[in-house]
Design a protein around this motif. Sequence first.
Motif, PDB file in Angstrom:
ATOM      1  N   LEU A 539      33.416  12.036  26.325  1.00 32.32           N
ATOM      2  CA  LEU A 539      31.997  11.359  26.298  1.00 32.32           C
ATOM      3  C   LEU A 539      32.198  10.081  27.272  1.00 32.32           C
ATOM      4  CD1 LEU A 539      31.396  13.533  24.322  1.00 32.32           C
ATOM      5  CD2 LEU A 539      30.138  11.892  23.062  1.00 32.32           C
ATOM      6  N   VAL A 540      31.419   9.512  27.825  1.00 32.03           N
ATOM      7  CA  VAL A 540      31.415   8.385  28.602  1.00 32.03           C
ATOM      8  C   VAL A 540      31.880   7.070  27.707  1.00 32.03           C
ATOM      9  CG1 VAL A 540      29.032   7.810  29.020  1.00 32.03           C
ATOM     10  CG2 VAL A 540      30.223   6.847  30.689  1.00 32.03           C
ATOM     11  N   SER A 541      31.219   7.047  26.592  1.00 32.10           N
ATOM     12  CA  SER A 541      31.107   5.794  25.656  1.00 32.10           C
ATOM     13  C   SER A 541      31.166   5.944  23.980  1.00 32.10           C
ATOM     14  CB  SER A 541      29.806   5.300  25.977  1.00 32.10           C
ATOM     15  OG  SER A 541      29.455   4.578  24.757  1.00 32.10           O
ATOM     16  N   SER A 542      31.891   5.147  23.402  1.00 30.10           N
ATOM     17  CA  SER A 542      32.068   5.515  22.008  1.00 30.10           C
ATOM     18  C   SER A 542      31.097   4.934  21.195  1.00 30.10           C
ATOM     19  CB  SER A 542      33.575   5.281  21.666  1.00 30.10           C
ATOM     20  OG  SER A 542      33.702   3.887  21.935  1.00 30.10           O
ATOM     21  N   VAL A 599      28.236  11.264  31.907  1.00 37.89           N
ATOM     22  CA  VAL A 599      28.288  11.052  30.362  1.00 37.89           C
ATOM     23  C   VAL A 599      28.811  11.737  29.647  1.00 37.89           C
ATOM     24  CG1 VAL A 599      25.985   9.609  30.538  1.00 37.89           C
ATOM     25  CG2 VAL A 599      25.922  11.900  29.909  1.00 37.89           C
ATOM     26  N   LEU A 600      29.080  13.083  29.833  1.00 39.52           N
ATOM     27  CA  LEU A 600      29.776  13.977  29.028  1.00 39.52           C
ATOM     28  C   LEU A 600      30.479  14.997  29.895  1.00 39.52           C
ATOM     29  CD1 LEU A 600      28.733  15.607  25.783  1.00 39.52           C
ATOM     30  CD2 LEU A 600      29.218  17.254  27.576  1.00 39.52           C
ATOM     31  N   GLU A 601      31.706  15.429  29.714  1.00 38.83           N
ATOM     32  CA  GLU A 601      32.196  16.586  30.294  1.00 38.83           C
ATOM     33  C   GLU A 601      32.866  17.500  29.336  1.00 38.83           C
ATOM     34  OE1 GLU A 601      34.738  15.441  33.829  1.00 38.83           O
ATOM     35  OE2 GLU A 601      36.154  16.290  32.330  1.00 38.83           O
ATOM     36  N   ALA A 602      32.383  18.717  29.476  1.00 40.94           N
ATOM     37  CA  ALA A 602      32.805  19.928  28.479  1.00 40.94           C
ATOM     38  C   ALA A 602      33.405  20.820  29.143  1.00 40.94           C
ATOM     39  CB  ALA A 602      31.334  20.527  27.861  1.00 40.94           C
ATOM     40  N   SER A 603      34.568  21.544  28.468  1.00 43.04           N
ATOM     41  CA  SER A 603      35.152  22.586  29.098  1.00 43.04           C
ATOM     42  C   SER A 603      35.625  23.598  28.262  1.00 43.04           C
ATOM     43  CB  SER A 603      36.352  22.073  30.165  1.00 43.04           C
ATOM     44  OG  SER A 603      36.887  21.157  29.682  1.00 43.04           O
ATOM     45  N   ASN A 604      35.754  24.773  28.807  1.00 49.15           N
ATOM     46  CA  ASN A 604      36.097  25.991  27.813  1.00 49.15           C
ATOM     47  C   ASN A 604      36.380  27.069  28.708  1.00 49.15           C
ATOM     48  OD1 ASN A 604      37.100  27.524  25.535  1.00 49.15           O
ATOM     49  ND2 ASN A 604      35.265  27.690  24.857  1.00 49.15           N
ATOM     50  N   GLY A 605      37.521  28.030  28.369  1.00 50.10           N
ATOM     51  CA  GLY A 605      37.917  29.004  29.160  1.00 50.10           C
ATOM     52  C   GLY A 605      37.843  28.897  30.613  1.00 50.10           C
TER      53      GLY A 605
END
Length: 674
Positions: A539-542, A599-605
């Motif tokens: 995420l870009v920010s906590s 704002v968000l990066e998601a990765s899988n497979g």
Amino acid sequence: MSILVTGGAGYIGSHTVVELSLHGYSVVIVDNLVNSSYDSISRVEYLVKKKIPFFNVDLRDSEALSKVFDQYKITGVIHFAALKAVGESTKIPLDYYENNVGGTVSLLKVMKSHDVKTIVFSSSATVYGDATRFENMIPIPEECPLGPTNPYGNTKLTIENILHDLYSSDHHWRAAVLRYFNPIGAHPSGLIGEDPLGIPNNLLPYLAQVAVGRREKLSVFGDDYDSHDGTPIRDYIHVVDLAKGHLAALAYLHKLNPDDGLYREWNLGTGKGSTVFDVYHAFSKAVGRDLPYEVVGRRAGDVLNLTAKATRANTELGWKAELSVEQACKDLWNWTTKNPFGFHVDHYSVNDGAFGEDRIHTVKFDDFSVSVANHGATLVDIQVDGAPKVCNFKDLKDYNLPSNPYFGATIGRIANRLPKGRFSIDGKEFVSGINDGRNSLHGGFHGFNSQYFFGPVARKGPEGVTLSFVYLDKDGNNGYPGDLLTTVNYIISPKSLEIEYQAELTPESSADATAVSLTNHSYFHLTDEENINNTEFKLVSSRFMEVDKEAIPTGKLKNWTDPDVTKPFVLSGRSFDHCFIVDEHPTKLDTRSLPLVKVLEASNGGKKLSIYTTEPSFQFYTGDGVNTKGYGERAGFAVEPCRFISAGAFDEWRNQVVVRKGEVYGGKNRYVFS
Ligand code: NAD
């Protein structure tokens, strides 16, 4: 009480439906789309912001036509539906008689059986034939002897005779026969216009195609006529003026004494002639350059001058053509530049045979496609390399399931939670539908997700294909003040999807301020695994909003520390339903001019999704409550960029969501798959 418009998807019909709708008529359209597409109707709805019932029915199918009359209280008919190509009619005259005359007889029988006896009929100046064969018949009056010179014209004259015979047999019939001269131009909005399939027969549509490079040059058939520049003279009438002529005729019929009927013809023309070169110059001026043309020999059957005498319509109907040829040329050029291939847009398609709310619009590039439904302007599918990337339902009806966790929907007027449904503007308190325990979620009971969005207007530009939807949320719906006009643009390029929101109170809105926060509620999954637990996020920010047990913000911002969400972490058993902050002190109501922030990066497979926004915060939800047809908990994750959650309930955040008359709310999100 409704007006039935036959052929309402066509060129003149669609413009007339706009005028009818804007003047308070309810309209029902019957068209078999033989020479048109449903796109014209969806654009009319987009323009007038009203739903227009449509039936894909051939007039000759009297059973299907009857059902339309059973369903609606029709008080009058405007009858445009016909085949209209003069040249084609000489080759397939039987088809013309069967369609135009047969279709009309079928229509009149159904009207009679439903006791509807008011009809405005599209006739044509073609019924006069060569009026120059008589002395003193130019400009052409309605009394000019008739003598069509082709099967198309014969069908029009035959129908005029049928209407006359009908009136003679029963004086309760009211038939207005409108003889059009040369309709040109397009709606000034650039949303509808003539969409000639194949090679256009008429001067201006042909010139328009020369201007956009679809045809090489215009052929001018003879410059040795006795006119000021040697080319023949015709009476060109702006299609919007022509459309208004139908309202004038309808009003005239409606004003007759209840027991009176009528059969009468009116010319609809300007009464002013223009030569082919006059029109050529006017259009070249609109385009900004001289277009290629070539003078060739005279065309068989052409005559010097066919100008209307329009005084009967002027005096009796109180109607007069007001728009100039120059204006028509400007409007045609506007339509042509915005829609160089008419309603056809490369890469864009609609599910076969679907109309109105059943439509799904797909934009497909090689290995990336996005599908959106009118219902809720809902994102119903994203396919990357042939694999789905969002949770969805196969059947559009399932989007109405109570268990639907807002799959793909447009969320508004206020996205996410409002404590006890309350928000205040200038000290005045409003309450939205309480649909989530004691609170309001995603706009209340009839949020944007459940509304029919008009459109889309599909257009291709350098950035990709844009599907533009519009929805007018009426004052009081779900407790929100003011009539709010919302536009949602899906901009699809070969590699990414951008969703853009714009909302403003209409000038007519009774309330001067409202509250808005819009977003999309797709649930993403990058693989076909049962849940998203193996997905890695960053995420870009906590910085996030503290919430209470009901997931309502306390007003405090805190830092998420376990794990450090700004570093990649695998979701595993963790769950999120929290608002993360991108900009702690946002100032803009329309954020679209701000840079898009990842704002968000998601990765899988081996697949990755990056989400960008111009919005100050985003709700990150790991779908723990999903339990609906085909999907269980954590089947997908939602990322909802928008204003601070519950901003309307907190003094220090309220400005983010309050939209006043004259102000524009805007926001933009981008989704990139790699
Ligand atoms: P158009 O082809 O754009 O519209 C006619 C519509 O009727 C089309 O949408 C077509 O799909 C529909 N239709 C045809 N046959 C049908 C049937 N059997 N059942 C249901 N729908 C059917 O044409 P337009 O230019 O809008 O013309 C409208 C009317 O005006 C026509 O009757 C035409 O003859 C008349 N007219 C047109 C012009 C002109 O120059 N455009 C001039 C004079 C008169």
